[in-house]
Design an enzyme around this catalytic site. Structure first.
Site, PDB file in Angstrom:
ATOM      1  N   LYS A  77      70.375  34.582  88.647  1.00  0.00           N
ATOM      2  CA  LYS A  77      69.614  33.394  89.036  1.00  0.00           C
ATOM      3  C   LYS A  77      70.216  32.852  90.329  1.00  0.00           C
ATOM      4  CE  LYS A  77      68.402  32.168  84.295  1.00  0.00           C
ATOM      5  NZ  LYS A  77      68.832  31.466  83.088  1.00  0.00           N
ATOM      6  N   LYS A 106      62.890  32.944  73.449  1.00  0.00           N
ATOM      7  CA  LYS A 106      64.097  32.131  73.309  1.00  0.00           C
ATOM      8  C   LYS A 106      64.354  31.884  71.825  1.00  0.00           C
ATOM      9  CE  LYS A 106      64.355  29.874  77.798  1.00  0.00           C
ATOM     10  NZ  LYS A 106      65.747  30.278  78.078  1.00  0.00           N
ATOM     11  N   ASP A 112      74.377  35.998  81.292  1.00  0.00           N
ATOM     12  CA  ASP A 112      73.603  35.046  82.084  1.00  0.00           C
ATOM     13  C   ASP A 112      74.517  33.885  82.485  1.00  0.00           C
ATOM     14  OD1 ASP A 112      71.847  33.222  83.164  1.00  0.00           O
ATOM     15  OD2 ASP A 112      70.441  33.216  81.505  1.00  0.00           O
TER      16      ASP A 112
END
Length: 367
Positions: free
Chosen positions: A276, A168, A249
């Site tokens: 997700k 990240k 994302d």
């Protein structure tokens, strides 16, 4: 004749406590409140189906102050329904409830109901992960923090046998982040260690291309969401010009309907999608994204959204059922002091279902 059944539902909040301060470009996480949905039925005596609704703070559409109140209203409606004991019919029944504002509740409901009709053994779908212990390759996740902390995580992941590292970036000094990447790459060429980076939308559009060009020197596999979602024209240009493949994302959150999804993919033309299920609305919407990714020649992989092992198990089984190939983002089960004990195990950069281990659900089952 297909068996019909009705259910009784309950929901319970559960605080998951991080083992460390988990840094992202949206802030530092110390605790995550998740919710466990339980379903029972007279047609399945003695069996409890369990699913997880885990809205992600600051990101999920259902990150709302009255989440529990709204979830209870949805579950009250569910108790009035009659379900078919057929996997696909049941999934379509839940999908037809149009729970677009509460995607995590949809995923938790799906998981609980499928668990119920499959005997309450935490089997969600037909898949090799659960049935035969087929492992899934995963990336080793490196959280933001002080440079020394990040460096220790990198060393740890490599020692643990990961050949794909996800880092990240976007919160500490960019020069320091580049130094860390340079250090990894100086020790391990790209045929030994694949590096993914995730900016969580932290780059300003006017700076993004320059930063991507700097990152390209480290032979990065891909970057997730370099700029914030909703900037369609800017993201399209980045995908066209970037020397690093771009993965969407947060951009996918709140996009429903096949045509809207296809329009987004054809407008931006990303190289990858990050899926997700908790944020996208569960199994059917996620499957739809996968089908469209294949149609548009877009790569994809699945990632958890910091669920407990209940949600992670469901995501891993969905991933396995979709014949995923590249490393997945499913290594979050080790984040918490008080995760649910489960057969989910990680070894040499792979997650697998170890049938020698058992679930311990005493903390979440209703008294």
């Amino acid at each position: 004749m297909t068996q019909l059944f009705k259910v009784k539902c309950s929901i319970k909040a559960y605080p998951l406590n991080f083992k460390f301060e988990a840094g992202t470009s949206r802030g530092v996480l110390k605790e995550k409140i998740t919710y466990f949905i339980q379903v029972t039925s007279d047609q399945y005596p003695g069996i409890i189906g369990i699913g997880e609704a885990g809205p992600l703070k600051g990101l999920s559409k259902d990150d709302v102050p009255n989440f529990l109140e709204q979830a209870i209203k949805i579950l009250n409606l569910v108790e009035e329904m009659e379900f078919h004991a057929s996997q696909e019919v049941l999934l379509n029944q839940i999908d037809n409830m149009m729970l677009h504002e509460f995607p995590s509740v949809q995923f938790g409901l799906e998981t609980a109901l499928l668990d119920l009709i499959n005997g309450g053994q935490r089997k969600i779908l037909d898949n090799g992960f659960y049935a035969s212990g087929s492992p899934l390759p995963i990336n080793g996740l490196v959280w933001m923090g002080e440079k020394d902390f990040m460096e220790r995580q990198i060393d740890q992941k490599i020692e643990q046998g990961y050949d794909c590292i996800k880092m990240k970036i976007g919160a500490i000094d960019f020069d320091q982040e580049c130094e860390l990447l340079e250090k990894i790459r100086s020790r391990f060429p790209k045929d030994k260690i694949s590096i993914r980076v995730d900016a969580n939308g932290a780059f300003a559009p006017q700076d993004a291309l320059g930063k991507l060009e700097r990152l390209a020197k480290f032979e990065i596999h891909s970057i997730e969401q370099p700029i914030q979602p909703g900037l369609i024209a800017e993201m399209r240009e980045l995908c066209k010009q970037s020397p690093i493949p771009i993965a969407l994302d947060e951009e996918l959150i709140g996009i429903y309907g096949r045509e809207n999804k296809l329009q987004l993919l054809e407008s931006i033309r990303p190289q990858f999608l990050i899926l997700k299920p908790t944020l996208l609305g569960g199994i059917i919407p996620t499957r739809e994204w996968v089908a469209l990714a294949q149609q548009t020649n877009t790569g994809w992989w699945m990632t958890s959204a910091l669920e407990s092992n209940i949600g992670l198990n469901a995501i891993a089984q969905l991933t396995s059922s979709l014949k995923a190939e590249m490393p997945q983002g499913l290594g979050t089960g080790q984040l918490y002091h008080n995760n649910i004990d489960s057969p989910l195990s990680i070894l040499n950069g792979q997650i697998f279902y170890d049938t020698k281990l058992e679930w311990n659900l005493s903390e979440i089952l209703n008294d």
